[in-house]
Scaffold this active site. Structure first.
Site, PDB file in Angstrom:
ATOM      1  N   LYS A  38     -39.746  -5.993 -56.076  1.00 33.83           N
ATOM      2  CA  LYS A  38     -38.942  -7.223 -56.105  1.00 33.83           C
ATOM      3  C   LYS A  38     -37.445  -6.865 -56.164  1.00 33.83           C
ATOM      4  O   LYS A  38     -37.098  -5.722 -56.498  1.00 33.83           O
ATOM      5  CB  LYS A  38     -39.339  -8.072 -57.317  1.00 33.83           C
ATOM      6  N   ARG A 131     -43.525 -16.965 -71.287  1.00 32.44           N
ATOM      7  CA  ARG A 131     -42.965 -17.434 -70.009  1.00 32.44           C
ATOM      8  C   ARG A 131     -44.136 -17.915 -69.161  1.00 32.44           C
ATOM      9  O   ARG A 131     -44.904 -18.754 -69.601  1.00 32.44           O
ATOM     10  CB  ARG A 131     -42.201 -16.304 -69.295  1.00 32.44           C
ATOM     11  N   TYR A 261      -4.633  -3.263 -62.973  1.00 32.55           N
ATOM     12  CA  TYR A 261      -4.433  -4.635 -63.444  1.00 32.55           C
ATOM     13  C   TYR A 261      -4.340  -4.704 -64.962  1.00 32.55           C
ATOM     14  O   TYR A 261      -5.126  -4.074 -65.671  1.00 32.55           O
ATOM     15  CB  TYR A 261      -5.627  -5.512 -63.043  1.00 32.55           C
ATOM     16  N   MET A 309     -11.776  -5.246 -57.786  1.00 30.44           N
ATOM     17  CA  MET A 309     -12.862  -5.634 -56.888  1.00 30.44           C
ATOM     18  C   MET A 309     -13.254  -4.482 -55.967  1.00 30.44           C
ATOM     19  O   MET A 309     -14.434  -4.271 -55.693  1.00 30.44           O
ATOM     20  CB  MET A 309     -12.430  -6.840 -56.047  1.00 30.44           C
TER      21      MET A 309
HETATM   22  C1  LIG Z   1     -40.921  -6.952 -62.846  1.00 31.67           C
HETATM   23  C2  LIG Z   1     -42.321  -6.998 -63.336  1.00 31.67           C
HETATM   24  C3  LIG Z   1     -43.046  -5.811 -63.554  1.00 31.67           C
HETATM   25  C4  LIG Z   1     -42.426  -4.442 -63.448  1.00 31.67           C
HETATM   26  O1  LIG Z   1     -41.762  -4.125 -64.650  1.00 31.67           O
HETATM   27  P1  LIG Z   1     -41.075  -2.689 -64.900  1.00 31.67           P
HETATM   28  O2  LIG Z   1     -40.635  -2.762 -66.301  1.00 31.67           O
HETATM   29  O3  LIG Z   1     -39.947  -2.586 -63.944  1.00 31.67           O
HETATM   30  O4  LIG Z   1     -42.107  -1.648 -64.640  1.00 31.67           O
HETATM   31  C5  LIG Z   1     -44.371  -5.933 -63.908  1.00 31.67           C
HETATM   32  N1  LIG Z   1     -44.958  -7.139 -64.057  1.00 31.67           N
HETATM   33  C6  LIG Z   1     -44.279  -8.300 -63.874  1.00 31.67           C
HETATM   34  C7  LIG Z   1     -44.982  -9.591 -64.062  1.00 31.67           C
HETATM   35  C8  LIG Z   1     -42.953  -8.259 -63.523  1.00 31.67           C
HETATM   36  O5  LIG Z   1     -42.275  -9.413 -63.362  1.00 31.67           O
END
Ligand SMILES: *Cc1c(COP(=O)(O)O)cnc(C)c1O
Length: 369
Positions: A38, A131, A261, A309
């Protein structure tokens, strides 16, 4: 002088990523490794990293959004993909078209999944994260809906809130979640015997073999960062990303001259300042001004003045001989002279995840190894 190096890039080490996949697989034993890619593989490039992870033995990919899954399919990745985030409206149709597995925690989600024709459903239980996921009292309705709809339940899962906290205040909560999940998942598995049970992120995978079950979902460890915010070498992980640039200008300044800056830094002595053409627009956080080191030709020097930047400035020291074109590493490097994502995270008051995710698209990803 016409430069011999481009402005800056993020070098992605394929061999390091493949090594980390194998390291995770060795820790996970017979469990399937899901490569979590992701957020553009935590900034490393989702398409390339997915290919490398699958070639190195990962059995599936996981993303957060349907658009992320579509990108992988468009680039020819045929491995199972789990979309872990919530889907709404037309995203369900796209999930069916993309042949992904989805995560659901409500009866409505189960019916939407079946109707859209997705490749499989993972039932997510909230064992304490608070969650996404069904609470204990919601599990019977979820299970009934999955049976009644004829859903193909391929997974029963949860997510840990404190897997990275081995010794702190919340260390015990991990065990509580594990106990709750194991009981609920084992009961559900009576109804869905072919579902894979999975709970572990990177931290849980390395922390406790009892959390591994049938499958592990690893992100941060894939990229060679420590899920425990320590030196990744302690776990045998090799950082994958190196952010590189060069010294584009060198100037000699006098004692009491200011740099950048807001004049946040003034020279205590005459010195030589190197300008590196990378800034917060590249994901080099502003919080690192006067608060980080860089490696110039392998030598550790302080970042002085504000992060702009597009530019930062480093104090090369009065005796330095570094000239224009000297290579600069802002993240990465080898040996004792290296700057880990964990180090930058500590300086910024964040976690390594945010460091690599934050490296912006302005820095081209260059794949090596
Ligand atoms: C992002 C995520 C992971 C991976 O977590 P890491 O700590 O990066 O290994 C696993 N399970 C879910 C549901 C996630 O959202």
């Amino acid at each position: 002088m016409i430069g011999t190096v481009e402005r800056a890039h993020a070098r992605i080490d394929r061999a390091a990523l493949a090594h980390n996949v194998r390291r995770i697989a060795a820790t996970a034993g017979s469990a399937r490794v899901v490569a979590v890619v992701k957020a553009d593989a935590y900034g490393h490039g989702a398409v390339a990293c997915s290919r490398i992870a699958i070639d190195a033995g990962a059995g599936a990919l996981a993303v957060h959004t349907i658009a992320e899954a579509e990108q992988l399919r468009m680039h020819g990745l045929t491995a199972p993909i789990i979309v872990m985030g919530p889907l709404s409206g037309g995203e369900w149709v796209r999930a069916g078209e993309t042949a992904v597995e989805v995560v659901t925690w409500t009866p409505e989600g189960v019916y939407a999944a079946v109707e859209s024709g997705v490749a499989g459903v993972h039932l997510e239980l909230d064992s304490g994260m608070g969650r996404l996921g069904a609470r204990a009292e919601e599990i019977p309705a979820l299970s009934n809906a999955a049976v009644a709809s004829g859903a193909s339940v391929v997974g029963i899962m949860t997510h840990f809130a404190t897997a990275d906290d081995r010794d702190g205040d919340q260390a015990g909560f991990f065990g509580e979640q594990l106990v709750r999940f194991r009981a609920a998942a084992t009961a559900l598995a009576q109804t869905f015997p072919t579902a894979r049970i999975h709970a572990a992120n990177s931290a849980a995978t390395f922390r406790d073999p009892r959390a591994v079950f049938d499958m592990v979902r690893c992100g941060i460890a894939l990229y060679g960062c420590s899920p425990f915010h320590e030196d990744p070498a302690d776990l045998g992980l090799v950082p994958v990303m190196t952010v590189m640039s060069y010294v584009a200008m060198v100037k000699t300044i006098r004692s009491r001259d200011s740099v950048g800056y807001g004049r946040t830094w003034r020279a205590q002595r005459g010195t030589r300042i190197g300008l590196v053409p990378v800034g917060y627009a590249d994901g080099y956080a502003r919080a690192l001004g006067n608060n980080a080191d860089a490696l110039v030709d392998g030598r550790r020097v302080p970042v002085v003045g504000a992060v702009s930047m597009d530019q930062i400035t480093v104090d090369l020291g009065p005796e330095s001989t570094d000239g224009v074109g000297a290579p600069v590493v802002l993240l990465g490097g080898t040996g004792p002279q290296r700057i880990t994502a964990e180090e930058l995270a500590l300086r910024r008051g964040t976690i390594n995840y945010e460091v690599t995710c934050g490296i912006s698209q302005r820095l081209p990803r260059v794949y090596v190894g």
